[in-house]
Design an enzyme around this catalytic site. Structure first.
Site, mmCIF file in Angstrom:
data_model
loop_
_atom_site.group_PDB
_atom_site.id
_atom_site.type_symbol
_atom_site.label_atom_id
_atom_site.label_comp_id
_atom_site.label_asym_id
_atom_site.label_seq_id
_atom_site.Cartn_x
_atom_site.Cartn_y
_atom_site.Cartn_z
ATOM 1 N N GLU A 234 0.888 -1.172 0.000
ATOM 2 C CA GLU A 234 0.000 0.000 0.000
ATOM 3 C C GLU A 234 0.915 1.207 0.000
ATOM 4 O OE1 GLU A 234 -1.636 3.134 0.807
ATOM 5 O OE2 GLU A 234 -2.068 2.416 2.831
ATOM 6 N N CYS A 268 -1.875 8.769 2.753
ATOM 7 C CA CYS A 268 -1.809 8.353 1.352
ATOM 8 C C CYS A 268 -3.188 8.399 0.726
ATOM 9 C CB CYS A 268 -1.203 6.958 1.239
ATOM 10 S SG CYS A 268 -1.991 5.740 2.301
#
Length: 463
Positions: A234, A268
């Site tokens: 990720e 993010c």
């Protein structure tokens, strides 16, 4: 080269604690204990593992205040946001406690002449390389399904939240889980790349997951490939927040402030590029700037504070470079744009208009409190701008017609799409990215199965 790890309070810039990094022997001893614990845990009945998840939920809630203060002191987010990590983790623990039996149940397959089924079985010890921006939630988002799946966890957390990492290990023990089932590694920052590569190659490690930068992800993904081991990455994100011409502009602008500046923009999966229809751009921009200027920035331990400091001085310097380069390239600074004077790593909430491809705030991941506004003449250009990124984590679209939002979303590459809502992670739906935002999924059924051996059984019937 120092082997110590020192945590810093980002509100003051002053040291909090120093920890001694482990040598090879210390790391190997920890890996061996963690591997032994993982093997034993994988033999436990699913009911034992789900009961452990329920106890973890109880302890996450019971220790919420202590953890919140620790999170805030190590990485700077307001106490309310820090406490929210604990509650979100507890809710996720209960989700897996309630649903693991269904998610991990054998799946019968209808095959003539045979009894066949698919089983989800533990794989062993999983190495988790985790970031600092959500010190509890990022770990628990992976750890809870991994534990329920019957695996053990070897945690390499970010150095600046070492206190949180050790507290999480203690939390597992407080909840009655076996010692070493979650083991925190203390590795000096200079030694991390070599040690992570060595660990991935170790036969005692079954798989690896990383949440972090693209550079770190490339290194971990490459090492996992060489070792023929499962990996989940990720990575970075530059999510588009698309406001179409029929959107509820006041609602979209209010949501935009939260979407960009929560956690000081250090996420993010949050809106970074605001792509707005030219028909509503003036109103949206005015409201967005007004809401941003109203944010209370300061001491994260005060209830009224809505944005604390950035987590580290080097991150603040990197953000300043992105802003300065973008303004030089034609971006229009509407508010903010500078680090705050005084102690700590504070930065003004910033909005840059006239953003476009080729500018740092549009092309790069901006990991801090800066929003880039680009104007689109129609849906087609909004789609083109939203896709003009190497990242593909999530997406938010605002429109009066949800079906229109879905139609636009289907033409933009991302791991998730939210219509008239801020992007978020939720235990009930998978989380993960596309393109340079990584691969693999966390949460929901995908998350509990990512680190399972998906095993086929085929028993031919006697003729």
């Amino acid at each position: 080269m120092t082997k110590s790890i020192t945590t810093i309070n980002p509100s003051t810039g002053q040291p909090l604690a120093t920890y001694e990094g482990w040598d090879h022997a210390g790391i190997d001893q920890a890996v061996n204990a963690a591997h032994t614990a993982a093997v034993a845990w994988g033999k436990q009945a699913l009911e034992v593992r789900t009961s452990a998840a329920r106890r973890l939920a109880e302890h996450l809630r019971a220790q919420k205040d202590r953890f919140a203060h620790l999170i805030t002191s190590e990485m700077g987010k307001p106490l309310g946001e820090a406490a929210g990590e604990l509650e979100k983790s507890a809710v996720t623990a209960l989700y897996y406690a309630d649903n693991a039996q269904r998610l991990l149940a054998d799946e019968n397959v209808d095959i003539e002449g045979a009894d066949a089924w698919v089983s989800y079985e533990p794989i062993g010890l999983v190495l988790a390389v985790m970031p600092w921006n959500f010190p509890v939630w990022q770990v628990m988002r992976f750890a809870l399904p991994a534990i329920v799946s019957g695996n053990g966890i070897l945690l390499k957390h970010s150095p600046n939240v070492t206190g949180c990492a050790l507290a999480l290990q203690q939390l597992f023990e407080d909840a009655g889980l076996p010692k070493h089932l979650l083991t925190t590694l203390l590795i000096a920052e200079s030694e991390v790349p070599a040690q992570i590569e060595r660990l991935i190659a170790d036969d005692r490690i079954a798989a690896v997951t990383l949440t972090g930068s693209n550079r770190a992800g490339a290194a971990v993904g490459s090492a996992a490939g060489r070792a023929s081991k499962k990996s989940v990455l990720e990575l970075g994100g530059s999510d588009a927040f698309v406001v179409l011409d029929d959107a509820d502009v006041p609602a979209a602008a209010e949501a935009a402030v939260k979407a960009r500046f929560q956690n000081a923009g250090q996420s993010c999966v949050c809106a970074k590029r605001f792509i707005v229809s030219e028909k509503v751009a003036a109103e949206f921009t005015e409201r967005f700037v007004e809401g941003t200027r109203a944010l209370s920035v300061g001491d994260p331990t005060i209830d009224s504070t809505r944005m604390g400091p950035m987590a580290r001085s080097d991150l603040r310097s990197a953000l300043q470079r992105q802003i300065d380069q973008s303004v030089e390239a034609g971006g229009k600074l509407l508010t903010g744009g500078h680090a705050r004077d005084g102690d700590g790593f504070f930065f003004e909430p910033t909005i840059i208009a006239n953003a476009q491809p080729g500018m740092a705030v549009f092309d790069e991941e901006t990991f801090g409190p800066v929003a880039a506004i680009a104007v689109a003449r129609d849906d087609a250009q909004a789609i083109e701008l939203a896709n003009a990124t190497p990242f593909g984590l999530s997406l938010s679209i605002w429109t009066a017609k949800p079906e229109r939002g879905v139609r636009v979303a289907r033409q933009i590459t991302s791991g998730a799409a939210f219509i008239n809502a801020i992007t978020a992670s939720d235990a009930r739906v998978p989380f993960g990215g596309t393109k340079k935002s990584g691969y693999g999924r966390e949460l929901a059924a995908a998350g509990v199965r990512e680190f399972s051996n998906i095993r086929t059984y085929w028993a031919a019937r006697a003729s």
